[in-house]
Motif scaffolding. Sequence first.
Motif, PDB file in Angstrom:
ATOM      1  N   ASP A  71      21.673 -27.015  -9.614  1.00 30.03           N
ATOM      2  CA  ASP A  71      20.306 -27.567  -9.692  1.00 30.03           C
ATOM      3  C   ASP A  71      19.477 -27.169  -8.475  1.00 30.03           C
ATOM      4  OD1 ASP A  71      22.233 -29.548  -8.515  1.00 30.03           O
ATOM      5  OD2 ASP A  71      20.389 -30.600  -8.042  1.00 30.03           O
ATOM      6  N   ASP A 130      37.136 -25.503  -0.940  1.00 30.23           N
ATOM      7  CA  ASP A 130      37.145 -26.973  -0.847  1.00 30.23           C
ATOM      8  C   ASP A 130      36.673 -27.618  -2.144  1.00 30.23           C
ATOM      9  OD1 ASP A 130      37.902 -27.126   1.930  1.00 30.23           O
ATOM     10  OD2 ASP A 130      35.869 -26.507   2.437  1.00 30.23           O
ATOM     11  N   THR A 155      31.365 -22.313 -11.600  1.00 27.07           N
ATOM     12  CA  THR A 155      32.180 -21.767 -12.679  1.00 27.07           C
ATOM     13  C   THR A 155      31.469 -20.523 -13.204  1.00 27.07           C
ATOM     14  OG1 THR A 155      31.039 -22.995 -14.405  1.00 27.07           O
ATOM     15  CG2 THR A 155      32.911 -24.094 -13.351  1.00 27.07           C
ATOM     16  N   GLU A 181      30.663 -19.954 -16.188  1.00 30.33           N
ATOM     17  CA  GLU A 181      29.591 -20.342 -17.100  1.00 30.33           C
ATOM     18  C   GLU A 181      28.348 -20.762 -16.320  1.00 30.33           C
ATOM     19  OE1 GLU A 181      28.685 -23.808 -20.327  1.00 30.33           O
ATOM     20  OE2 GLU A 181      30.437 -22.567 -20.745  1.00 30.33           O
ATOM     21  N   GLN A 182      28.559 -21.421 -15.186  1.00 41.52           N
ATOM     22  CA  GLN A 182      27.399 -21.800 -14.361  1.00 41.52           C
ATOM     23  C   GLN A 182      26.679 -20.564 -13.830  1.00 41.52           C
ATOM     24  OE1 GLN A 182      29.415 -24.513 -11.626  1.00 41.52           O
ATOM     25  NE2 GLN A 182      28.396 -26.265 -12.553  1.00 41.52           N
ATOM     26  N   ASP A 228      24.688 -19.185 -16.561  1.00 38.27           N
ATOM     27  CA  ASP A 228      23.551 -20.073 -16.806  1.00 38.27           C
ATOM     28  C   ASP A 228      22.433 -19.790 -15.796  1.00 38.27           C
ATOM     29  OD1 ASP A 228      22.072 -22.290 -17.789  1.00 38.27           O
ATOM     30  OD2 ASP A 228      22.970 -23.610 -16.287  1.00 38.27           O
TER      31      ASP A 228
END
Lengths: 652, 652
Positions: free
Chosen positions: A152, A195, A200, A202-203, A206
């Motif tokens: 975000d 950490d 990911t 997919e992120q 996106d």
Amino acid sequence: MPWPQEITLGNSIVEVKPNFTIVVNQEITERIEVATTKFLRRLSGRTGIFLENGFAFKHSEIKNPSLEITYKRVGNLEINEDESYQLNIFPTKITIEATTDIGVIYALETLLQLVDNNETTYFFPEVIIKDFPRFTWRGLMIDVARHFHPVDVIKRNLDAMASVKMNVLHWHLTDDQGFRVESKTHPKLHLLGSDGFFYTQEQIKDVVKYAGDRGIRVVPEIDVPGHATAILTAYPEIGSKDTIYSIERFSGIFDPTLDPTNEKTYAFLADLFEEIAALFPDKYFHIGGDENEGKHWDENNHIQDFKRKHNLKTNHDLQTFMNIRLDTILSKLGKNLMGWEEIMTDEMPTTALIHSWKGVNEGVKPGSSLATAAKNGYNTILSNGYYVDLMQPASEHYIVDPMPKNNTLTSEERKRVLGGEATMWSELATSETLDSRLWPRTAAIAERFWSSEEIKDISSMYNRLETISFRLEELGINHIKNKAVILRNITNNQSIEALEVLTKIYEPLKIYTRNKGGTEYKTYSPFTLFADACTADASDAIVFNNLVSDYIETENSAAKNKILVFLNKWAKNQEQFSKIKVKNPILKSIEPLSKNITRISKDLIKIIETKETSKASQQSIKSQLIELEKPLVDVELAILKSLEKLSSFIFE
Amino acid sequence: MPWPQEITLGNSIVEVKPNFTIVVNQEITERIEVATTKFLRRLSGRTGIFLENGFAFKHSEIKNPSLEITYKRVGNLEINEDESYQLNIFPTKITIEATTDIGVIYALETLLQLVDNNETTYFFPEVIIKDFPRFTWRGLMIDVARHFHPVDVIKRNLDAMASVKMNVLHWHLTDDQGFRVESKTHPKLHLLGSDGFFYTQEQIKDVVKYAGDRGIRVVPEIDVPGHATAILTAYPEIGSKDTIYSIERFSGIFDPTLDPTNEKTYAFLADLFEEIAALFPDKYFHIGGDENEGKHWDENNHIQDFKRKHNLKTNHDLQTFMNIRLDTILSKLGKNLMGWEEIMTDEMPTTALIHSWKGVNEGVKPGSSLATAAKNGYNTILSNGYYVDLMQPASEHYIVDPMPKNNTLTSEERKRVLGGEATMWSELATSETLDSRLWPRTAAIAERFWSSEEIKDISSMYNRLETISFRLEELGINHIKNKAVILRNITNNQSIEALEVLTKIYEPLKIYTRNKGGTEYKTYSPFTLFADACTADASDAIVFNNLVSDYIETENSAAKNKILVFLNKWAKNQEQFSKIKVKNPILKSIEPLSKNITRISKDLIKIIETKETSKASQQSIKSQLIELEKPLVDVELAILKSLEKLSSFIFE
């Protein structure tokens, strides 16, 4: 902002009414849909007008629209794509014409910047704007390794980038402090090297799609062979030293380095690059390549033997040997290698893109590698001068031009200067403070990349920047609102007024002085301190500094009176500060800032009003100025020079 | 907050030092790792202390830790799990003991609430706390259909939930206005039913995991057979009317309804439920089932025939017929059906969970279905009284107890009352305003669910709520900071002081009055208005209302003087408002609020100070009060009753 290439103003206005409609004359691509829908939401949100239609219409669906959009084709996410547009605001209709749907996005952003109002209506001014970018590469690098910034955070910054017509996100995904992408071929990278803070796949996809919908290319950076502690934490077997590595918590330049003499290193990188390259459709792939001091290479006998055997005289030669092999890997993947300027050597193919970053701090002429690269046949971009994390004023970045001044470049060579990138290293920036380190100053850099080189009036830039800054809030950028959050935390929810006054004249320590040697702050140190509430270009300081220059030059009484208004405000600050009833250790550490500015302000008022310019008072002011010069709680007084000038003038 | 079950305070303190260390005596589960790491970051962020160790240690790694954590086993995400903990803060050591790692999370939240300070140090007080929840179901429902709320919004609210020990996110994923989950079996659902705003399945899994790491269960809701316009937009063939459906833009109760007589409907739902169920490990699956008026059923001859054929007398019988089949589908998937209270009928198996929501607004005794459900053998939870979107004061929610008062339930039946859920319907809440509608009031409800029923002092609750509210900012909850964002937009970046004063005495219209009949606001209407900057429990109003009650009761001069301070502040507001130089239509619409409050405040001051209580002035005040009662720009004056009381008292 950025200022368009050509503007013809009319005399009329076009009112924004509830029945405002958009028609798209071609296919409503996803890009157009996102841009028009967001445009309508922002227009409605800004004006409070209840728009009857929340989405754009197709050509066939409506007659006499308020805004008609025409474009020729879908824009490609590549360098030198046509991003131009023409925006006509006529009393009868608003039209946008562009070659690509990317141009349409920019036209809509320009249109939103033109919303104006009087007491009874919101309106657009009558105008014809023809616009196109000066440079094709208008980038922002965000470092997500030193502090991780979730999706975000990246998305809202992509929105902000699009709003100032930037078109490249350079994503610094790995460094000593973290490896931030999920790797399916080498999962230990994100499992042991992050950490738990990584994107990911997919992120990543996106974000790349989100960027593409806004006309923004995304260039990944996997930094090798240095800045690789996180990689080596997961895969020590490809390191240059036989040791156990662990994720770095400090900042700076560290020794862990991939072993360029080990075939496993190339097998590993071939796999990894293939995997990463598949996530990023962009033509360019950034391999870092910076700041490798080769200490572990020097300590390793096998590597020394290898150098001798291959007639590689220096560590730089060895790194070049490695880079050439990486270039081969990337070529097979259809990618152009891009790297920090250290990668430029005689052997590097000219398909590579050279990222110029060194300057005074590194002991070289600022951005000098850029001209060299262009002359050597490389495409190149500039980042030296655009390091927004160093907390310098917008004006200093604004005057830096990607095209070298007084250069001897041929027109062919000049074409190889593709543009530049603001760089946001995040050693000292968490997701709570990142936006206030990036914005609004990056908008000034965006103007440098887009607008004509003739657009360079500093005071005009600052005026327009103030508006842009405020409007960025609409996109969720938290640079303004998070200041109060930090101050509330510091006061434990008591009044923050006195602290706010201080944040308008104090700025975080600049360049590399806040975190000397990278050893003062760890990645998990608190970034909720007074310095984190402060920003570059402290707002009262800008105004006060101009007033003092003006007053000293012209001795006009208007300036003098305004100076006195400021001094009176600061003179009262300690009284205000004292009203914070329950103190805590942080407040106690900040209190001297307030006391000092109150004292000198009171003294200066008295001297100005009584004209009491005795040796004693001169001496007192002088010693106070010396005291004020000492940095406290990682901030510096942004009006110090003006106070000095003002004092000298008074005691002249 | 929530107030623990048992507290024994000591006299000593434990200082927080840079060498603060945590040791975990068992395996560091992901849940423990997330909780301890976040604990250390928040402790450091709040105090500015540079902690030397950023992560918890295993037992073997360190001696003499500052905080020692012991737990017996990993907690399961199911009802009636052991969530208790004991927290001992002794001068020598802090210890946390819990049965499950979920209890550890809560202990750490309690510990963070105990951080205190003096001028020189931060410390924890010496204390022994034994704590456990009163109810096992402490939920929050978030509606993401009316307005979509992206993953980061949900995540920060999960953090906030955990901080007040809530343990169920009820995710209202579908409604007339949107279908918000990617469906691989029926992709038209998210492609045609969401305007592009939906969660991918990977995002769902990510949120479920994020919640689980915080001890929070996630219950999905797919609302059928009503509230189904978005589903029918994608798959009209399973609707009860032969028509073209399109996503609803208004709010309210709409006619589109799935056809319970069509076998395709069950095939569709069997596929969909299987797919959704796989994403949510929780035992419960919410099928909605509310507010089906059956209009389209009445209009459909085939459905009427079906009812006759199956001897289904009412539409409610028909819906029951459907629900029984859905229960069979869910049983096969290993899920317990859960639904709004309308699903409770003689035929519904007692494995179902009844969600009690109706009250005065629906013409029934508030939450009456809850006791009925418990008596009928169902597990049940309460939401009536916890509709935080209706903008009622925290005190009104706080006094509602999930356990019916003066009930005749047996102890077995009482056990079936599992707890409750705050519900956040988002017809009037975007991601920018959601947090300010949820918080801090939901924390008061959380206390009702966790703490002893004896904890019910309203003024203590409000005092503690103020602290909790401020601390929620640490988790990224934007309820405080986004007010200024809205006001800056309204003033076009001019001074917001006058507007801020107004937001502290004006509140958004309550219950369903802001959006009468659901026709005043569309999903894409602006929610950047003055009413959106206002909140329930306007802060100055709370204080002023107490002062007026106090003054009228006791006539003490301290209260009178404080009342005058408030009146003087408001008396000056219009002067402040006038300083906003450039007005716009929104400001013009707000100005009467300022003028009115300034006028009546000035008049009241004069009357109080001069004791001039003539008929004329009484009449003037009276007519002003009548004027003030009229809602303007969707807000109401939260001090109106106090002004009326004060006036009556003065003119007595």
